[in-house]
Design a protein around this motif. Structure first.
Motif, mmCIF file in Angstrom:
data_model
loop_
_atom_site.group_PDB
_atom_site.id
_atom_site.type_symbol
_atom_site.label_atom_id
_atom_site.label_comp_id
_atom_site.label_asym_id
_atom_site.label_seq_id
_atom_site.Cartn_x
_atom_site.Cartn_y
_atom_site.Cartn_z
ATOM 1 N N TYR A 31 0.811 -1.097 -0.035
ATOM 2 C CA TYR A 31 -0.157 0.085 -0.085
ATOM 3 C C TYR A 31 0.951 1.209 0.083
ATOM 4 C CZ TYR A 31 -3.199 3.481 1.739
ATOM 5 O OH TYR A 31 -3.614 4.874 1.621
ATOM 6 N N GLN A 34 -2.156 5.847 -1.256
ATOM 7 C CA GLN A 34 -3.124 6.582 -2.397
ATOM 8 C C GLN A 34 -4.069 7.211 -1.616
ATOM 9 O OE1 GLN A 34 -1.486 3.511 -2.756
ATOM 10 N NE2 GLN A 34 -0.494 3.167 -4.459
ATOM 11 N N CYS A 35 -4.682 6.611 -0.405
ATOM 12 C CA CYS A 35 -5.824 7.029 -0.266
ATOM 13 C C CYS A 35 -5.723 8.495 0.716
ATOM 14 C CB CYS A 35 -6.626 6.186 1.185
ATOM 15 S SG CYS A 35 -7.176 4.714 0.273
ATOM 16 N N CYS A 64 -11.438 3.299 2.273
ATOM 17 C CA CYS A 64 -10.951 3.653 1.132
ATOM 18 C C CYS A 64 -10.258 2.118 0.346
ATOM 19 C CB CYS A 64 -9.853 4.470 1.258
ATOM 20 S SG CYS A 64 -9.059 4.867 -0.364
ATOM 21 N N VAL A 66 -7.797 0.654 -2.718
ATOM 22 C CA VAL A 66 -6.822 0.897 -3.857
ATOM 23 C C VAL A 66 -6.316 -0.455 -4.382
ATOM 24 C CG1 VAL A 66 -4.676 1.435 -4.303
ATOM 25 C CG2 VAL A 66 -5.996 3.112 -2.909
ATOM 26 N N ALA A 68 -3.342 -2.184 -6.249
ATOM 27 C CA ALA A 68 -2.040 -1.675 -6.738
ATOM 28 C C ALA A 68 -1.467 -2.849 -7.476
ATOM 29 C CB ALA A 68 -1.293 -1.402 -5.647
ATOM 30 N N GLU A 99 -0.553 1.753 -12.655
ATOM 31 C CA GLU A 99 0.103 1.369 -11.620
ATOM 32 C C GLU A 99 -0.945 0.921 -10.542
ATOM 33 O OE1 GLU A 99 3.079 3.764 -8.508
ATOM 34 O OE2 GLU A 99 2.579 4.383 -10.266
ATOM 35 N N TYR A 100 -1.941 1.786 -10.381
ATOM 36 C CA TYR A 100 -3.121 1.466 -9.553
ATOM 37 C C TYR A 100 -4.389 2.025 -9.945
ATOM 38 C CZ TYR A 100 -2.516 6.187 -7.619
ATOM 39 O OH TYR A 100 -2.412 7.704 -7.501
ATOM 40 N N PRO A 103 -8.075 5.913 -5.764
ATOM 41 C CA PRO A 103 -8.697 5.445 -4.451
ATOM 42 C C PRO A 103 -10.437 5.664 -4.409
ATOM 43 C CG PRO A 103 -7.897 7.829 -4.064
ATOM 44 C CD PRO A 103 -7.155 7.166 -5.588
#
Length: 132
Positions: A31, A34-35, A64, A66, A68, A99-100, A103
């Protein structure tokens, strides 16, 4: 069996076990925050090519998600998804990403959530988790 033959067999078995251990586990993508500030990871699950991360912010009661990738690269179909377990309405972020995905945010303090994501053609969904 002679001692040299036993040693070679044991060495071969050891190498096979190490090779299996190295290739059996899917790569995990950490992680990356990103959030935003105040979110901490509370759950995660592996998906082929990466990891789906569920985070929570204690100060505002928001979850949240994400998704990844383990190895960022060319853009591909990805999605991050999140909803309250008692709702039919998903919050999502579909698209082609390098990449991801995400969020994706949801107010769900004290409630169970369903969450998951997509990388390529593979979906993973977890239901009724992180209640309260």
């Amino acid at each position: 069996m002679s001692r040299p033959l036993v040693r070679r067999a044991a060495a071969a078995l050891g190498l096979a076990l190490v090779a299996t251990a190295l290739t059996a586990a899917p790569a995990s993508a950490a992680y990356g925050g990103q959030c935003g500030s105040g979110y901490r990871e509370v759950n995660k699950t592996s998906i082929s090519g990466g990891t789906v991360h569920l985070t929570y912010n204690n100060s505002n009661g928001r979850n949240c998600v994400v998704v990844a990738r383990s190895n960022p690269g060319s853009a591909m179909d990805m999605d991050a998804a999140l909803k309250r377990s008692d709702s039919a309405s998903w919050q999502t972020d579909p698209g082609n990403f390098t990449e991801y995905a995400g969020p994706v945010y949801l107010d769900a303090a004290g409630q169970c959530v369903d969450w998951g994501g997509v990388i390529g053609g593979e979906w993973v969904v977890r239901t009724g988790t992180n209640c309260g």
